[in-house]
Scaffold this active site. Structure first.
Site, short mmCIF file in Angstrom:
data_model
loop_
_atom_site.label_atom_id
_atom_site.label_comp_id
_atom_site.label_asym_id
_atom_site.label_seq_id
_atom_site.Cartn_x
_atom_site.Cartn_y
_atom_site.Cartn_z
CG ASP A 131 82.61 46.81 -47.61
OD1 ASP A 131 82.72 45.57 -47.50
OD2 ASP A 131 83.53 47.59 -47.30
C1 BGC Z 1 85.81 44.99 -46.37
C2 BGC Z 1 85.88 44.62 -47.83
C3 BGC Z 1 85.90 43.13 -47.99
C4 BGC Z 1 84.66 42.55 -47.31
C5 BGC Z 1 84.57 41.05 -47.39
C6 BGC Z 1 84.66 44.29 -45.67
O1 BGC Z 1 84.71 44.49 -44.30
O2 BGC Z 1 85.67 46.38 -46.23
O3 BGC Z 1 87.01 45.18 -48.42
O4 BGC Z 1 85.97 42.77 -49.33
O5 BGC Z 1 84.67 42.92 -45.94
O6 BGC Z 1 85.52 40.46 -46.60
#
Ligand code: BGC
Length: 807
Positions: free
Chosen positions: A233
């Site tokens: 993530d």
């Molecule tokens: C989120 C993800 C997301 C990623 C990119 C993260 O903070 O938890 O779900 O895909 O950011 O935006």
């Protein structure tokens, strides 16, 4: 163009230098992978999701700068469709858009379980039930990937709160993790093989999920057979080399070279093997070239996709309550107010959300939508007469002048409501009440909205409330209003979809994918949700959502699976063949569902299993099947399900595998978890016996229930005479046979020497025989799980033999 073969990828890998390999394992920037021009390796782009395209603009330096796109209903809504085809269609449309905008992979679906109604990101998640979430996610993934675009199943795993999500540890026992928090991922992986999986921010029992070999390699790859790549993530990487070793291939976004250097150094120092590096690089290369090889033009037709967004929302809206007001019966727009019985207006719309609906949540899934329509505009387009009062204003603060204005808005709305025949209030949660990044602290809607609904409903009980929210809210006015429509965060076409439902041109068919509790305090995670900065104790275990409320027979506001229709359905002819299940066989379940009302409609038939064996603590019922069927008014359809052993099973932490005890199971079919319409019992014949340890303390009941030990134990007992045995009728009445059996159940076997007058010699022989019979059963079947169980039985009994001797 020739597609890249496995051999091409391997050849490419061989040409990469250590530095190039290390660089490939980290993002180039926020959304792109690293290109290596010398070898023709391009950079590819990923983008959020999951319910629309949040692709960064070409020039956009800002994280939040995204192109204009269609906003589809969020997962809280689409999960309520209980419809695999709907999710497949959503995935398929998004894949077209990705192709059109050169996006290789859409970052979703998100299948974290809704452990608490408070999780700020619940609107992006699907359900409190892992079966439902897994089925729908698999369909979404197939829809996207059939067109050659990738998905990123997220957030793996146990990311069920926003509070301190980057460092907090989700602490849960093995059975809970396996039964509640992993199966949605497991199903999606096994059925749909997402090209990528995004590991979560949090720790699991103290280890970052991105550094957990147990999760990313042992379970995900070895057990479930996952072949794609794992990415982090955004900003979830703590120790890059530990993550690589555990099974995280790609770090996103870029670490600005820091972790690339860490990887290079670790390889040079001999602390990270080249094999590990190559494995991850190969997965990344495969993913990149799979996209490149399957690129298509892709259609991005705003108008068409807007219409699809509307259709999807119509499948998802849940009619929570209807005392007959819906569908609306409006006076003709002729100016003649026939049938209005002294009222001036036929229809009164109230609420800021009628003008500007809340249609999506905040955070990384936020879509730059341009064609948002509220119901007010749609009613106008349809030339339906109505009056409107704003009722509340989400921008008002607690300053005295704003408080006065709030009261003023309510007064005006009440006045109009009194003069109208039908009232529709559009209400719900403002943006600031729920978002990625933080959790809610309560389940309430803003006070002024609750007060508005209360006062309007008192002035005119023919009031419907349409809700725009991403997670359950409390409804102190639930009994005062005539009807409640849950629109959730329904995407940019929510106003059109809701209007069709209010007017009856569409029949509502969504079902709740989560329970609406009466009070937050009723939720099983209440005492252990986001209240410790470092650890979250999943103390409620497997009792999440309806598994808790139903097992405890608690009143809820609206149960899991609930949703009304303008028509009615009758269930009959439940039939199961065969009624006994063995090994890897399956059973077929069928029933007939008739549409007994006046409207064509869709019903979601739900199948739950109830374990009657008492082999373990289990929820009263668990969802194991659902089918959404369209039935014309007056017609009937046959609905069928197939169940297997896994559907009866629970995760046995002693055996470390899914296990179903032999015995009876009830199959329940119904219209919600609380509206079971038919039930039948089946029998499961198990070839796997859980480990049974023979010690002086082994309970008699366990020995008498276990087919391996029952006869030997009974034979031994018959040699003595129980002190409970008596011919005295007065005593017999006081201590019935049933009581004796119950008391004997937990009686340690050592006591048979005194209570059953068994000699020490016979007792020791019984112990020996019991151990032998348990050991001799090891090769009974070739079932792998049986072997596991019996290996454990054997070693456990060998160990315990010593203990018996010592006594
Ligand atoms: C989120 C993800 C997301 C990623 C990119 C993260 O903070 O938890 O779900 O895909 O950011 O935006």
């Amino acid at each position: 163009m020739k597609k890249h073969s496995e051999a091409d990828i391997t050849a490419l890998l061989k040409k990469l230098t250590l530095e190039e390999k290390a660089s490939l394992l980290c993002g180039k920037d926020f959304w792109r992978t690293k290109n290596i021009d010398r070898l023709g390796i391009p950079s590819i782009m990923v983008s959020d999701g999951p319910h629309g395209l949040r692709r960064q603009t070409e020039e956009g330096a800002n994280f939040n700068d995204s192109i204009q796109a269609v906003c589809f209903p969020a997962a809280c809504a689409t999960a309520s469709s209980f419809d695999r085809n709907v999710l497949h269609q959503l995935g398929s449309v998004l894949a077209d858009e990705c192709h059109n905008k050169n996006v290789s992979t859409i970052l979703g679906p998100a299948v974290n379980i809704k452990r608490s109604p408070l999780c700020g990101r619940n609107f992006e998640y699907m359900s409190e039930d892992p079966y439902l979430a897994g089925q729908l996610a698999a369909s979404y993934i197939k829809g996207v990937q059939e067109k050659g675009i990738g998905t990123s199943l997220k957030h793996f795993a146990l990311n069920n709160q926003e509070y301190r999500r980057l460092t907090n540890s989700s602490d849960a026992d093995e059975r809970t993790i396996r039964e509640i928090y992993l199966p949605a991922f497991e199903t999606a992986v096994k059925e749909a093989q997402p090209y990528t999986i995004m590991h979560s921010y949090n720790k699991i029992n103290g280890t970052y999920s991105g550094e957990s070999k147990w999760l990313l390699t042992d379970i995900l790859r070895k057990e479930w057979g996952y072949t794609g790549l794992v990415m982090s993530d955004w900003g979830a990487v703590s120790n890059r080399t530990a993550g690589l070793e555990a099974g995280c291939d790609l770090e996103m976004p870029s670490s600005n070279g820091v972790n690339t250097q860490q990887i290079i150094k670790a390889v040079k120092d001999g602390k990270l093997s080249k094999k590990t590096l190559d494995l991850s690089c190969k997965r990344i290369l495969k993913w990149i070239f799979n996209y490149i090889d399957n690129q298509q033009e892709g259609e991005f037709d705003f108008a068409k996709h807007h219409r699809i967004a509307k259709e999807i929302e119509k499948e998802s809206v849940v009619l929570l309550k209807n005392n007959g007001m819906l569908p609306l019966k409006l006076a003709k727009p002729s100016g003649v107010m026939a049938g209005l019985k002294g009222k001036k207006y036929s229809l009164c719309l109230i609420g800021e959300f009628a003008e500007k609906p809340r249609y999506q949540g905040g955070g990384s899934s936020h879509i730059n939508a341009v064609n948002v329509k509220g119901s007010l505009e749609v009613f106008k387009e349809k030339r339906i007469d109505f009056v409107y009062a704003k009722g509340y204003d989400t921008s008002l603060t607690d300053k005295i002048e704003d408080v006065n204005e709030r009261e003023n808005l309510i007064r005006k709305a009440v006045k109009l409501a009194k003069q109208s025949k039908n009232v529709i209030i559009f209400a719900g949660l403002p943006d600031s009440f729920e978002s990625e990044g933080y959790d809610r602290s309560h389940m309430d809607m803003p006070d002024d909205q609750n007060e508005l609904i209360r006062q309007v409903a008192r002035a005119n009980p023919k009031t419907t409330v349409v809700l725009h929210n991403g997670s359950p809210v409390s409804m102190p006015w639930v009994n005062d209003v005539n009807a409640i429509v849950e629109a959730y965060l329904g995407g940019e076409a929510v106003g059109e979809a809701v209007t069709d439902i209010l007017l009856g041109s569409s029949n509502p068919c969504g079902k709740l994918a989560e329970t609406f509790p009466l009070r937050l305090e009723d939720n099983p995670s209440y005492l252990n949700f986001a209240n410790d900065k470092d650890h979250t104790n999943y103390a409620e275990g497997i009792f999440v959502g309806y598994r808790w409320y139903d097992s405890r027979n608690m009143d809820v506001l609206f149960p899991f699976g609930h949703g009304l229709s303008y028509t009615t359905f009758e269930y009959s002819n439940l039939s199961i063949t065969p009624t006994n299940l063995k090994n890897d066989n399956t059973i077929s379940i069928s029933l007939s569902v008739k549409n007994t009302g006046k409207y064509d409609g869709k019903e979601v038939v739900q199948l739950y299993v109830c374990d009657k064996t008492k082999a373990a603590v289990r929820p009263l019922k668990e969802l194991r099947g659902f089918e959404k069927v369209f039935i014309k008014a007056g017609s009937r359809v046959k609905v069928t399900f197939t169940l297997n052993k896994r559907d009866l099973s629970w995760y046995n932490p002693e055996l470390h595998c899914w296990y179903a005890a032999g015995g009876q199971y009830e199959i329940l079919v119904g219209s919600s978890s609380r509206d079971i319409r038919a039930r039948k019992t089946i029998t499961y014949e198990s070839t796997i016996q859980p480990p049974l340890e023979i010690t002086d303390d082994t309970a008699l009941g366990d020995l008498l229930r276990d087919p391996r030990t029952k006869e030997i134990t009974l034979a031994a007992l018959s040699k003595g005479k129980s002190v409970f045995e008596t011919e005295n009728t007065t005593v017999k009445e006081a201590i019935s046979d049933e009581m004796t059996i119950q008391m004997e159940d937990g009686n340690p076997i050592r006591n048979i020497r005194t209570w059953n007058n068994i000699s020490q010699k016979d007792y020791l022989k019984l112990i020996k025989d019991l151990k032998e019979v348990l050991c001799s059963k090891t090769s009974e079947t070739s079932d792998k799980k049986t072997k596991v169980s019996e290996r454990k039985t054997k070693s456990a009994s060998t160990q315990k033999r010593k203990i018996v001797k010592e006594k």
